[in-house]
Design a protein around this motif. Structure first.
Motif, mmCIF file in Angstrom:
data_model
loop_
_atom_site.group_PDB
_atom_site.id
_atom_site.type_symbol
_atom_site.label_atom_id
_atom_site.label_comp_id
_atom_site.label_asym_id
_atom_site.label_seq_id
_atom_site.Cartn_x
_atom_site.Cartn_y
_atom_site.Cartn_z
ATOM 1 N N TRP A 3 -91.543 62.483 48.343
ATOM 2 C CA TRP A 3 -91.342 63.827 48.266
ATOM 3 C C TRP A 3 -91.308 64.606 49.119
ATOM 4 O O TRP A 3 -90.263 65.696 49.426
ATOM 5 C CB TRP A 3 -92.140 64.356 47.005
ATOM 6 C CG TRP A 3 -91.857 65.849 46.571
ATOM 7 C CD1 TRP A 3 -92.589 66.743 46.908
ATOM 8 C CD2 TRP A 3 -90.925 66.182 45.686
ATOM 9 N NE1 TRP A 3 -92.294 68.086 46.108
ATOM 10 C CE2 TRP A 3 -91.042 67.602 45.572
ATOM 11 C CE3 TRP A 3 -89.812 65.562 44.914
ATOM 12 C CZ2 TRP A 3 -89.997 68.199 44.627
ATOM 13 C CZ3 TRP A 3 -88.822 66.209 44.272
ATOM 14 C CH2 TRP A 3 -89.134 67.667 44.090
ATOM 15 N N SER A 4 -92.347 64.643 50.048
ATOM 16 C CA SER A 4 -92.405 65.601 51.074
ATOM 17 C C SER A 4 -92.668 64.758 52.403
ATOM 18 O O SER A 4 -93.255 63.683 52.472
ATOM 19 C CB SER A 4 -93.724 66.419 51.142
ATOM 20 O OG SER A 4 -93.526 67.114 50.051
ATOM 21 N N SER A 114 -95.774 67.052 42.181
ATOM 22 C CA SER A 114 -94.451 66.555 42.466
ATOM 23 C C SER A 114 -94.734 65.275 43.302
ATOM 24 O O SER A 114 -94.095 64.111 43.146
ATOM 25 C CB SER A 114 -93.537 67.397 43.038
ATOM 26 O OG SER A 114 -93.229 68.502 42.167
ATOM 27 N N ARG A 115 -95.376 65.254 44.215
ATOM 28 C CA ARG A 115 -95.625 63.959 45.312
ATOM 29 C C ARG A 115 -96.372 63.030 44.684
ATOM 30 O O ARG A 115 -95.725 61.725 44.572
ATOM 31 C CB ARG A 115 -96.615 64.616 46.324
ATOM 32 C CG ARG A 115 -96.161 65.383 47.421
ATOM 33 C CD ARG A 115 -97.179 65.700 48.486
ATOM 34 N NE ARG A 115 -96.878 66.885 49.418
ATOM 35 C CZ ARG A 115 -97.593 67.039 50.463
ATOM 36 N NH1 ARG A 115 -98.623 66.491 50.809
ATOM 37 N NH2 ARG A 115 -97.141 68.002 51.178
ATOM 38 N N CYS A 118 -94.149 61.312 42.108
ATOM 39 C CA CYS A 118 -92.857 60.579 42.775
ATOM 40 C C CYS A 118 -93.555 59.133 43.033
ATOM 41 O O CYS A 118 -93.131 57.900 43.198
ATOM 42 C CB CYS A 118 -92.479 61.225 43.865
ATOM 43 S SG CYS A 118 -91.169 62.377 43.491
ATOM 44 N N SER A 123 -88.893 60.348 38.199
ATOM 45 C CA SER A 123 -87.678 61.083 38.533
ATOM 46 C C SER A 123 -86.960 61.910 37.684
ATOM 47 O O SER A 123 -87.488 62.096 36.468
ATOM 48 C CB SER A 123 -86.731 59.922 38.938
ATOM 49 O OG SER A 123 -86.372 59.444 37.786
ATOM 50 N N ILE A 150 -89.536 68.122 40.094
ATOM 51 C CA ILE A 150 -88.735 67.166 40.424
ATOM 52 C C ILE A 150 -87.527 66.765 39.219
ATOM 53 O O ILE A 150 -86.715 65.856 39.544
ATOM 54 C CB ILE A 150 -89.541 65.698 40.722
ATOM 55 C CG1 ILE A 150 -89.945 65.068 39.011
ATOM 56 C CG2 ILE A 150 -90.652 65.784 41.615
ATOM 57 C CD1 ILE A 150 -90.810 63.891 39.221
#
Length: 333
Positions: A3-4, A114-115, A118, A123, A150
């Motif tokens: 994600w990051s 969100s990380r 993922c 998704s 996400i």
């Protein structure tokens, strides 16, 4: 999917970022939180003494008792008008621990969750059913906003009423389940009692489980109940630090990646307070280095684990914490 970009920084890049954020945070709590200033003065440490990450050990610990002693808002580092959300623990053993979030804190929290979503395979194609209780507990809203970010479709079904939960799963074709491991197993049990086979009649492909310890035995039991193809990952957090999103397991299943650009982990000897070398087992201590509302310094989680700094096969370079193996207060008993 990663994600990051911060999840793939080199160790040198991460430590440079951590030090800058740590120094800023320590200065801020010294200036803005009288309770912290008194603790630091008592220990004879000033913000300018934090010149390297190793200097973190000079700072005093924060404990749950500190949060109770300053109940409800005594550790907040911003004015009340900047707080936009308040959560609290259940308070079953005394006054609850209260946490406050600025608007920026909520954005940070969402990014962290969100990380970990993922990491577990989530998704924008997923229909995510959240079977955590909504309310003062941080779990449900934390996963809600992180998964929504996400692009997943959220079913905020909360806890209980398992028959209705299963109806939603069938009718909405839920693909991602958020629950405690024990409730995920309970749902599979209720499904079979009602003539529903979880492996074939439901559409669960991913389970993001938290708020309880996921043992290897429970993971195996979940696979037997839901199917071998279901991706099952554990995630870790606590309301005092932020909520869920402190760390999460990737599909390599070799520990939970800590979001190090937001949290600095240490492992200490729970009796002496001494910082232990990488790889040794002890009590997990976390320092929040990007929170505005409640930036805790060296918070003693009481959870027992160890840290691994080797890069993971998933491509992430963040440190991983081993699955929890108990509580330091239990070890002392």
């Amino acid at each position: 999917m990663i994600w990051s970009k911060e999840e793939t920084l080199s160790r040198a890049e991460m430590e440079t970022l951590q030090l800058a954020r740590l120094q800023e945070t320590v200065q801020r709590v010294y200036d803005k939180v009288p309770y912290y200033r008194a603790k630091m003065d008592e220990k004879g440490v000033k913000p300018q003494d934090i010149k390297t990450l190793k200097d973190l050990s000079k700072l005093p610990f924060t404990t749950k008792q500190d949060m109770r002693d300053t109940y409800p808002f005594g550790l907040f580092a911003v004015p009340q008008e900047e707080i936009v959300r308040i959560h609290a623990s259940s308070g079953t053993t005394g006054k609850p621990t209260v946490v406050g979030y600025t608007q920026k804190d909520l954005e940070t929290w969402t990014d962290c969750v969100s990380r970990i979503a993922c990491m577990g395979g989530a998704s924008s194609k997923d229909v995510a059913q959240i079977c955590f209780g909504y309310g003062m507990f941080t779990g449900a809203l934390g996963l809600h906003y992180g998964l929504e970010k996400i692009g997943a479709a959220i079913v905020p079904s909360s806890t209980g009423n398992s028959e209705k939960q299963l109806m939603y799963m069938q009718d909405f074709k839920t693909s991602l389940l958020v629950a405690t491991p024990s409730y995920a197993l309970r749902l599979a049990e209720v499904a079979r009692q009602n003539g529903i086979e979880p492996k074939t009649d439901l559409h669960i492909k991913i389970a993001l489980v938290g708020s309880e310890l996921l043992t290897d035995a429970m993971r195996e039991e979940m696979h037997l109940a839901w199917g071998r193809d279901v991706l099952i990952t554990s995630n870790y957090g606590m309301s005092e630090l932020m909520g869920p999103g402190v760390s999460g397991e990737c599909l390599e299943h070799c520990g939970m990646h800590i979001n190090e650009d937001y949290f600095i982990p240490e492992i200490i000897d729970s009796q002496t307070g001494e910082v232990l070398p990488a790889g040794e087992k002890g009590e997990l201590v976390i320092t929040c280095i990007k929170k505005e509302g409640l930036p805790l310094i060296r918070y003693r989680t009481k959870d027992v684990t160890r840290l691994f700094y080797e890069p993971c096969a998933c491509g992430r370079t963040t440190v991983r914490m081993e699955n929890l193996s108990g509580r330091s207060d239990d070890m002392l008993k």
